[in-house]
Scaffold this active site. Structure first.
Site, short mmCIF file in Angstrom:
data_model
loop_
_atom_site.label_atom_id
_atom_site.label_comp_id
_atom_site.label_asym_id
_atom_site.label_seq_id
_atom_site.Cartn_x
_atom_site.Cartn_y
_atom_site.Cartn_z
N ALA A 86 0.84 -1.21 0.00
CA ALA A 86 0.00 0.00 0.00
C ALA A 86 0.86 1.25 0.00
O ALA A 86 0.52 2.25 -0.64
CB ALA A 86 -0.94 0.00 1.21
N GLY A 314 -5.95 -6.41 -0.41
CA GLY A 314 -6.52 -5.45 0.53
C GLY A 314 -5.57 -4.29 0.76
O GLY A 314 -4.80 -3.92 -0.15
N GLU A 315 -5.64 -3.68 1.94
CA GLU A 315 -4.78 -2.54 2.34
C GLU A 315 -5.15 -1.26 1.61
O GLU A 315 -4.60 -0.20 1.90
CB GLU A 315 -3.28 -2.80 2.05
CG GLU A 315 -2.70 -4.04 2.63
CD GLU A 315 -1.21 -4.20 2.27
OE1 GLU A 315 -0.66 -3.37 1.53
OE2 GLU A 315 -0.60 -5.16 2.76
N GLY A 316 -6.02 -1.36 0.60
CA GLY A 316 -6.31 -0.21 -0.26
C GLY A 316 -5.59 -0.29 -1.59
O GLY A 316 -5.69 0.63 -2.41
#
Lengths: 349, 349
Positions: A86, A314-316
């Site tokens: 990220a 995930g994580e953005g």
């Protein structure tokens, strides 16, 4: 969303020096952002700000993930040190990174870039009863609203959702079942990597969560009712899901677009939209994750993902990857010449 | 491509703080770029340079496009004035824009950013005989090689293909038929917007081009033979197709990756790969265009497109949109922490 601004955005697209519709889905993104901002052309979605909401999950004890729970804490440290994917993607997109502890199951040392808003040391086990009280869910929602407001106050013109929480795809699958009525077997995926036996076990856990928490239509559960929407979020969501739902509500309240990451953000968006249907107009689907529940979620939200590259991190990361595409779509509205201004002949017929 | 660098890139990906394979297709991009450069991690693909090769087509006289031929010239002026979508996307990606006249059917005034390498005032009608002589095609190839070399010499670390040429999807469809053996009806699309009758007419023109120029297997045509590969490029390609094929060859020769735009670039890449199969390893498919022949082309090249948003504009827009994704994929290899360095526990089992 402002229908008039959207109509003007469509008209403007058609005057630009390109065949009509030649920018495909990007034209829809620009129109959507015009609707969100209520002006045409919409403001450039820069700078962007990523908020990673981190929390732990009681359901981890059921063996739904091959990762130890302490990885949530370790990854928060990795985000703060700038070493996660990220961070690399945020640097590429020119986005700031804010990490928010809404429910990590350990005490985290204070650090620049970390916001301490811990509501609980992780949720309770959603397969044995409600994961959170409605008060806890509401508190996490408020954290998300506040973080959105602060980032926008500090200058962000596009928010991006991020999450960290070992076992959070289990909570997402349960939320997706609750809000869309789909079956657990259809929407429960392998998260960050589990074998067939664990996958079957995880489906069973999601199914049990819906039963125990009375979130099926047969129970009289109606996600369109705001009180049921909030009850579902509390019963099977995570603290990060609730905070992300609030983050989306906060972005929409400020008329700032929010790029959703993957299945965690999508399931949180289902909650946000159930609570306030109009917020859908402020959301952009960054990507479609490899999790099967995500496609069902995007269908339900009526969103088309911009990136579709089998990410499942995930994580953005998926939201960050989409940001340059969103930005390019809006830039067209500001900078591209019209047929008249450029002296380009239009097509015949 | 360097197999050893690719193997090291895969190993490195597996040590980074993310589940294995969690970056999906981005991991393949980073591995591909390591193979192209022959080092791991591969150099960051910045700055990027877009070259838009512009030319006209004799087949325009057959009524295959609703746009007047002078739009090629007008759009060149628009590129030079910074008013086209490609300019907006290039600004977003931080890419330079170079416009190359390899065959526009009008005299163009000298301008900064315009390279004058006109080989002919457009091609001959490909449905009546060869569009170019093999000498013309070879000259256009050389222009592409030279432009690639000059941009790399000036510091570019990633090239992006662009094109402008009214009627050039007709030439692309014919090239795709020749190099892949597909039928004209399967790969001939609607370009920038034609009705059903014109579409059927266009398919007939493509079919006639293959017959007249003896580019079918029944004619003994074998695209894997370099002399046949060059003959097909000359017979049914455009001057911009030949120049783009050279641009790809030039990038590969310098071990610099080249992001292909849409169907024009894809059909040019088929020519480049037919002439020198190893260049495929230096190509990244920026996007999949709405043109039906493009999917067939990408299949044949073994490339997976990074952006799939129904763009059908050309100019390099799809390649530019993919550049931040390519860049993010490589940045991961440089900046993301390993499990060991970050003290993150790996998954069990």
């Amino acid at each position: 969303a402002d229908q008039d601004a959207m109509a003007r955005a469509r008209e403007h697209q058609d005057r630009l020096t390109k065949p009509r519709g030649a920018l495909g889905a990007l034209e829809d993104v620009a129109v959507r952002l015009a609707g969100a901002a209520g002006v045409c052309p919409p403001p450039m979605p820069v700078p962007a700000a990523l908020a990673i909401f981190a929390a732990d999950h009681g359901v981890h004890a059921q063996g739904v993930s091959p990762w130890p729970q302490e990885v949530t804490t370790q990854m928060v440290a990795n985000f703060l040190a700038g070493g996660a994917v990220a961070n690399a993607f945020a640097a590429s997109a020119g986005a700031s990174v804010t990490v928010v502890d809404v429910g990590v199951a350990a005490d985290l040392p204070a650090a620049p870039g970390l916001r301490a808003h811990k509501i609980a040391y992780g949720t309770a086990d959603l397969s044995a009863g409600p994961a959170m009280t409605t008060e806890q869910a509401a508190a996490a929602l408020r954290v998300g609203v506040e973080v959105a407001g602060e980032l926008i106050e500090a200058g962000a013109r596009c928010l991006i959702t991020g999450d960290m929480g070992i076992a959070n795809t289990t909570a997402s699958a349960a939320l997706i079942c609750a809000y869309t009525g789909r079956d657990a077997a259809e929407v429960t995926g392998r998260g960050t990597g589990i074998d067939d036996a664990t996958h079957q076990h995880k489906i069973g856990i999601v199914r049990r969560a819906l039963e125990v928490n009375r979130l099926r239509a047969a129970d009289g559960f109606t996600p369109e009712r705001p009180e049921d929407a909030l009850r579902a979020l509390a019963a099977v969501g995570g603290l990060e899901h609730a905070a992300i739902a609030g983050f989306i509500l906060g972005a929409a309240a400020a008329r700032v677009p929010v790029i959703l990451d993957g299945v965690i953000a999508g399931s949180a968006a289902l909650a946000a939209v159930a609570l306030a249907p109009a917020v859908a107009g402020y959301c952009v689907a960054g990507h479609r994750s490899a999790e099967p529940g995500h496609a069902a979620t995007l269908d339900h939200l009526g969103l088309r993902p911009l990136v579709d590259l089998e990410l499942r991190l995930g994580e953005g990361t998926g939201g960050l990857l989409a940001h340059p595409i969103v930005s390019a779509a809006v830039r067209v509205m500001h900078e591209v010449a019209t047929f008249d201004s450029a002296g380009v002949t239009e097509k015949e017929g």
